[in-house]
Design a protein around this motif. Structure first.
Motif, PDB file in Angstrom:
ATOM      1  N   THR A 174      -5.063   0.316  -7.134  1.00 57.58           N
ATOM      2  CA  THR A 174      -5.305   1.737  -6.746  1.00 57.58           C
ATOM      3  C   THR A 174      -4.331   2.054  -5.572  1.00 57.58           C
ATOM      4  O   THR A 174      -4.083   3.261  -5.498  1.00 57.58           O
ATOM      5  N   TRP A 175      -4.151   1.236  -4.675  1.00 57.99           N
ATOM      6  CA  TRP A 175      -3.396   1.665  -3.417  1.00 57.99           C
ATOM      7  C   TRP A 175      -1.995   1.063  -3.349  1.00 57.99           C
ATOM      8  O   TRP A 175      -1.478   1.007  -2.460  1.00 57.99           O
ATOM      9  N   GLN A 176      -1.596   0.526  -4.583  1.00 54.48           N
ATOM     10  CA  GLN A 176      -0.386  -0.166  -4.389  1.00 54.48           C
ATOM     11  C   GLN A 176       0.811   0.953  -5.121  1.00 54.48           C
ATOM     12  O   GLN A 176       0.792   1.370  -5.873  1.00 54.48           O
ATOM     13  N   ALA A 198      -0.631   4.406   0.077  1.00 52.14           N
ATOM     14  CA  ALA A 198      -1.729   5.447   0.423  1.00 52.14           C
ATOM     15  C   ALA A 198      -1.608   6.107   1.902  1.00 52.14           C
ATOM     16  O   ALA A 198      -1.484   7.004   2.165  1.00 52.14           O
ATOM     17  N   ASP A 199      -1.235   5.020   2.918  1.00 56.68           N
ATOM     18  CA  ASP A 199      -1.070   5.464   4.216  1.00 56.68           C
ATOM     19  C   ASP A 199       0.377   5.390   4.877  1.00 56.68           C
ATOM     20  O   ASP A 199       0.743   4.144   4.539  1.00 56.68           O
ATOM     21  N   GLU A 230       1.012  -1.309   0.097  1.00 59.33           N
ATOM     22  CA  GLU A 230      -0.059   0.220  -0.034  1.00 59.33           C
ATOM     23  C   GLU A 230       1.005   1.153  -0.039  1.00 59.33           C
ATOM     24  O   GLU A 230       1.865   1.301   0.690  1.00 59.33           O
TER      25      GLU A 230
END
Length: 133
Positions: free
Chosen positions: A107-109, A52-53, A50
């Motif tokens: 999307t978050w990778q 995003a965070d 991920e």
């Protein structure tokens, strides 16, 4: 085509290399194919996770430190056996599908260089194979 990248790493952590991978694919001119991202170091690794965070990167390292702590029983003279184990657990490479001239990521990778024994000056390679535009 083969691309060689250099980076300076922290003591331990994940460095986002998605932009460099995307750049290599773009420069290669490959429209459809694959790309392999390879780390030639025994105390570092490559992963997709991920992006995003930012806490995911911190949690990743904390989880690996708990799972593979430094131990007095390790015999390797350099004292970094835990880093070697973490590197092998994650892996030296990732293969990514290339489509429409871009890496096929969720999307978050993001693509990460994982440092387990820094700080160091490191390198990684991106090999892009496929059909040109």
């Amino acid at each position: 085509m083969l691309f060689n990248f250099q980076l300076s790493t922290p003591k331990e952590g994940l460095v986002d290399i998605t932009a460099e991978v995307t750049e290599a694919i773009s420069e290669s001119g490959v429209n459809e194919g694959i790309c392999v991202v390879f780390c030639p170091h025994t105390t570092a690794a490559i992963t997709i996770n991920e992006n995003a965070d930012p806490d995911v990167k911190t949690d990743f390292i904390a989880g690996f430190d708990k799972s593979f702590p430094e131990r007095a029983a390790f015999r390797h003279a350099e004292g970094n056996s835990d880093a070697h184990i973490k590197s092998s657990a994650v892996g030296a490479s990732e293969t990514i599908i290339v489509t429409a001239g871009r890496p096929l990521l969720g999307t978050w990778q993001g693509v990460y260089f994982c440092e387990f024994d820094g700080p160091r000056n490191r390198k990684f390679y991106v090999k892009v194979i496929g059909d040109w535009k």
